[in-house]
Scaffold this motif. Structure first.
Motif, mmCIF file in Angstrom:
data_model
loop_
_atom_site.group_PDB
_atom_site.id
_atom_site.type_symbol
_atom_site.label_atom_id
_atom_site.label_comp_id
_atom_site.label_asym_id
_atom_site.label_seq_id
_atom_site.Cartn_x
_atom_site.Cartn_y
_atom_site.Cartn_z
ATOM 1 N N LYS A 1 -51.766 -23.361 2.755
ATOM 2 C CA LYS A 1 -52.648 -23.864 3.804
ATOM 3 C C LYS A 1 -53.036 -22.699 4.713
ATOM 4 O O LYS A 1 -52.188 -21.915 5.125
ATOM 5 C CB LYS A 1 -51.943 -24.946 4.619
ATOM 6 N N GLY A 2 -54.309 -22.573 5.014
ATOM 7 C CA GLY A 2 -54.774 -21.455 5.848
ATOM 8 C C GLY A 2 -55.074 -20.207 5.049
ATOM 9 O O GLY A 2 -55.232 -19.130 5.628
ATOM 10 N N LEU A 3 -55.175 -20.334 3.715
ATOM 11 C CA LEU A 3 -55.457 -19.165 2.874
ATOM 12 C C LEU A 3 -56.785 -18.521 3.250
ATOM 13 O O LEU A 3 -56.886 -17.300 3.364
ATOM 14 C CB LEU A 3 -55.467 -19.572 1.397
ATOM 15 N N GLY A 4 -57.809 -19.346 3.461
ATOM 16 C CA GLY A 4 -59.117 -18.813 3.828
ATOM 17 C C GLY A 4 -59.071 -18.051 5.141
ATOM 18 O O GLY A 4 -59.657 -16.973 5.274
ATOM 19 N N ALA A 5 -58.349 -18.608 6.122
ATOM 20 C CA ALA A 5 -58.231 -17.947 7.428
ATOM 21 C C ALA A 5 -57.431 -16.652 7.308
ATOM 22 O O ALA A 5 -57.714 -15.672 8.010
ATOM 23 C CB ALA A 5 -57.554 -18.892 8.429
ATOM 24 N N THR A 6 -56.425 -16.637 6.427
ATOM 25 C CA THR A 6 -55.639 -15.421 6.219
ATOM 26 C C THR A 6 -56.496 -14.320 5.616
ATOM 27 O O THR A 6 -56.438 -13.159 6.048
ATOM 28 C CB THR A 6 -54.438 -15.710 5.296
ATOM 29 N N LEU A 7 -57.300 -14.665 4.625
ATOM 30 C CA LEU A 7 -58.221 -13.693 4.030
ATOM 31 C C LEU A 7 -59.240 -13.219 5.060
ATOM 32 O O LEU A 7 -59.556 -12.030 5.139
ATOM 33 C CB LEU A 7 -58.948 -14.319 2.834
ATOM 34 N N LEU A 8 -59.739 -14.158 5.853
ATOM 35 C CA LEU A 8 -60.746 -13.835 6.865
ATOM 36 C C LEU A 8 -60.194 -12.888 7.922
ATOM 37 O O LEU A 8 -60.938 -12.109 8.524
ATOM 38 C CB LEU A 8 -61.234 -15.128 7.524
ATOM 39 N N ARG A 9 -58.890 -12.921 8.138
ATOM 40 C CA ARG A 9 -58.249 -12.004 9.086
ATOM 41 C C ARG A 9 -57.903 -10.662 8.443
ATOM 42 O O ARG A 9 -58.162 -9.592 9.008
ATOM 43 C CB ARG A 9 -56.972 -12.637 9.640
ATOM 44 N N ASP A 10 -57.308 -10.710 7.250
ATOM 45 C CA ASP A 10 -56.762 -9.493 6.647
ATOM 46 C C ASP A 10 -57.825 -8.548 6.093
ATOM 47 O O ASP A 10 -57.643 -7.325 6.129
ATOM 48 C CB ASP A 10 -55.772 -9.865 5.542
ATOM 49 N N ILE A 11 -58.926 -9.082 5.578
ATOM 50 C CA ILE A 11 -59.972 -8.208 5.031
ATOM 51 C C ILE A 11 -60.646 -7.385 6.127
ATOM 52 O O ILE A 11 -60.745 -6.162 6.006
ATOM 53 C CB ILE A 11 -60.994 -9.012 4.217
ATOM 54 N N PRO A 12 -61.106 -7.999 7.243
ATOM 55 C CA PRO A 12 -61.671 -7.184 8.325
ATOM 56 C C PRO A 12 -60.659 -6.197 8.910
ATOM 57 O O PRO A 12 -61.022 -5.089 9.302
ATOM 58 C CB PRO A 12 -62.085 -8.221 9.372
ATOM 59 N N PHE A 13 -59.381 -6.619 8.953
ATOM 60 C CA PHE A 13 -58.356 -5.706 9.456
ATOM 61 C C PHE A 13 -58.314 -4.430 8.619
ATOM 62 O O PHE A 13 -58.277 -3.319 9.155
ATOM 63 C CB PHE A 13 -56.980 -6.386 9.436
ATOM 64 N N SER A 14 -58.347 -4.584 7.289
ATOM 65 C CA SER A 14 -58.314 -3.427 6.393
ATOM 66 C C SER A 14 -59.552 -2.562 6.559
ATOM 67 O O SER A 14 -59.474 -1.333 6.523
ATOM 68 C CB SER A 14 -58.197 -3.894 4.934
ATOM 69 N N ILE A 15 -60.693 -3.216 6.743
ATOM 70 C CA ILE A 15 -61.950 -2.482 6.913
ATOM 71 C C ILE A 15 -61.903 -1.611 8.163
ATOM 72 O O ILE A 15 -62.404 -0.488 8.174
ATOM 73 C CB ILE A 15 -63.140 -3.451 6.979
ATOM 74 N N VAL A 16 -61.273 -2.141 9.229
ATOM 75 C CA VAL A 16 -61.176 -1.378 10.480
ATOM 76 C C VAL A 16 -60.064 -0.337 10.409
ATOM 77 O O VAL A 16 -60.260 0.832 10.768
ATOM 78 C CB VAL A 16 -60.929 -2.334 11.677
ATOM 79 N N TYR A 17 -58.881 -0.756 9.913
ATOM 80 C CA TYR A 17 -57.710 0.116 9.990
ATOM 81 C C TYR A 17 -57.798 1.366 9.117
ATOM 82 O O TYR A 17 -57.588 2.479 9.606
ATOM 83 C CB TYR A 17 -56.436 -0.659 9.626
ATOM 84 N N LEU B 1 -59.521 -14.298 14.763
ATOM 85 C CA LEU B 1 -59.263 -14.839 13.433
ATOM 86 C C LEU B 1 -57.781 -15.164 13.258
ATOM 87 O O LEU B 1 -57.426 -16.122 12.569
ATOM 88 C CB LEU B 1 -59.722 -13.842 12.370
ATOM 89 N N ASP B 2 -56.920 -14.378 13.897
ATOM 90 C CA ASP B 2 -55.482 -14.642 13.835
ATOM 91 C C ASP B 2 -55.137 -15.915 14.599
ATOM 92 O O ASP B 2 -54.258 -16.672 14.173
ATOM 93 C CB ASP B 2 -54.709 -13.447 14.417
ATOM 94 N N VAL B 3 -55.816 -16.156 15.724
ATOM 95 C CA VAL B 3 -55.598 -17.392 16.483
ATOM 96 C C VAL B 3 -55.964 -18.605 15.629
ATOM 97 O O VAL B 3 -55.212 -19.588 15.564
ATOM 98 C CB VAL B 3 -56.430 -17.390 17.786
ATOM 99 N N LEU B 4 -57.104 -18.529 14.952
ATOM 100 C CA LEU B 4 -57.534 -19.630 14.088
ATOM 101 C C LEU B 4 -56.518 -19.872 12.971
ATOM 102 O O LEU B 4 -56.163 -21.013 12.665
ATOM 103 C CB LEU B 4 -58.907 -19.331 13.489
ATOM 104 N N LYS B 5 -56.038 -18.784 12.370
ATOM 105 C CA LYS B 5 -55.061 -18.902 11.282
ATOM 106 C C LYS B 5 -53.767 -19.558 11.778
ATOM 107 O O LYS B 5 -53.218 -20.447 11.114
ATOM 108 C CB LYS B 5 -54.753 -17.520 10.701
#
Length: 315
Positions: A184-200, A242-246
């Motif tokens: 549950k929350g897989l979409g929100a997890t992806l939505l958080r982790d992908i932008p994080f990688s792009i920035v980091y 995005l982390d709050v939503l997740k």
């Protein structure tokens, strides 16, 4: 064992050591972040320090480490998947896997992040239930029963005094909802982790390059550590909404007056209408304080070559 095998093994050891040390050091702040993000209406905690003080007073020192066992158990396979996937995508996208194109490196990092959620999503799903249980148990007047469709043993159905167990929560989710319950929350997890990688990843590469020493062939330990901290904290704050939503979506048991959400869009809409735009940045300071040392420690472990030293001791 070939040099390439040694390199991969060393990376896995480094990732595991960095994860274990990092989680142990910053987990109480992560717990505060989860509880701050979940509370709305009448605030129980005024901030991170207030949250931690109340947690220790009500639940004891170990209360700050609720859910840590889940992270400590799964952080090594999480890092292993991320590192192996990153190496695979680098080989696939770049000649000889060398860093020659920053855009390709970003894409490789995103691919690794997408693979990583196989472990990250269920790990955080269980961790959040354990972290937030203390918030509702300490203030039973704010607690409401979870919907029957998503009420695992120990979260909503157990007595308030009985501490939930990650194993029982996982088993009940699998029994009632199947594998989808743990994801549950897989979409929100992806939505958080992908932008994080792009920035980091590109930010760290550029910051670390500013301290490159031609004689040593790399930046100094202090510079790599600070680059990891800076890049991690900036990326963490950037994706906080995005982390709050997740966090909200993955929390099964709600307090009185706290909404359940059907998805990312529904959660974002209700958060905006009921709590205002500032709610999307709840726990941003805590998140920066969690991620910064995690990535600083990771860069330090890789700089010191702990994995390589451990392997050399067995030769």
């Amino acid at each position: 064992m070939s040099k390439q095998d040694l390199s991969v093994t060393a990376k896995l050891i480094n990732g595991g050591v960095a994860g274990l040390v990092g989680v142990t050091c910053v987990f109480p702040i992560d717990l505060a972040k989860t509880r701050l993000q979940n509370q709305h209406g009448k605030d129980i905690y005024k901030g991170m320090i207030d949250c931690l003080m109340k947690t220790v007073r009500v639940e004891g020192f170990l209360g700050m480490y609720r859910g840590a066992a889940v992270n400590l158990t799964l952080v090594t396979p999480e890092k292993a998947i991320k590192l192996a996937a990153n190496d695979f995508f680098r080989q696939l996208l770049m000649e000889d896997g060398m860093q020659r194109d920053l855009k390709m490196e970003m894409l490789a990092g995103c691919g690794a992040g997408m693979c990583q959620v196989v472990v990250t999503c269920p790990m955080e799903m269980l961790k959040i239930q354990l972290q937030d249980a203390g918030r509702l148990a300490a203030h039973p007047q704010t607690s409401a029963p979870a919907p029957a469709s998503c009420r695992p043993h120990g979260v909503g159905s157990a007595p308030a005094h009985k501490r939930p167990s990650a194993t029982l929560i996982a088993w009940e989710l699998l029994r009632t909802q199947g594998l989808a319950g743990l994801y549950k929350g897989l979409g929100a997890t992806l939505l958080r982790d992908i932008p994080f990688s792009i920035v980091y990843f590109p930010l760290f590469a550029n910051l670390n390059n500013l301290g490159f020493d031609e004689l040593a062939g790399k930046a100094s330990f202090a510079h790599s550590f600070m680059s990891g901290c800076a890049a991690g904290s900036i990326a963490a704050v950037t994706v906080t909404p995005l982390d709050v939503l997740k966090t909200r979506i993955q929390t099964l048991k709600k307090g009185l007056g706290e909404d359940s959400y059907t998805g990312i869009r529904d959660c974002a809409r209700k958060l905006w209408i009921q709590e205002g735009p500032s709610a999307f940045m709840k726990g941003a300071g805590c998140r920066a304080l969690v991620i910064a040392p995690l990535f600083g420690i990771a860069q330090g472990v890789y700089f010191l070559g702990i994995g390589e030293r451990i392997l050399q001791s067995f030769e």
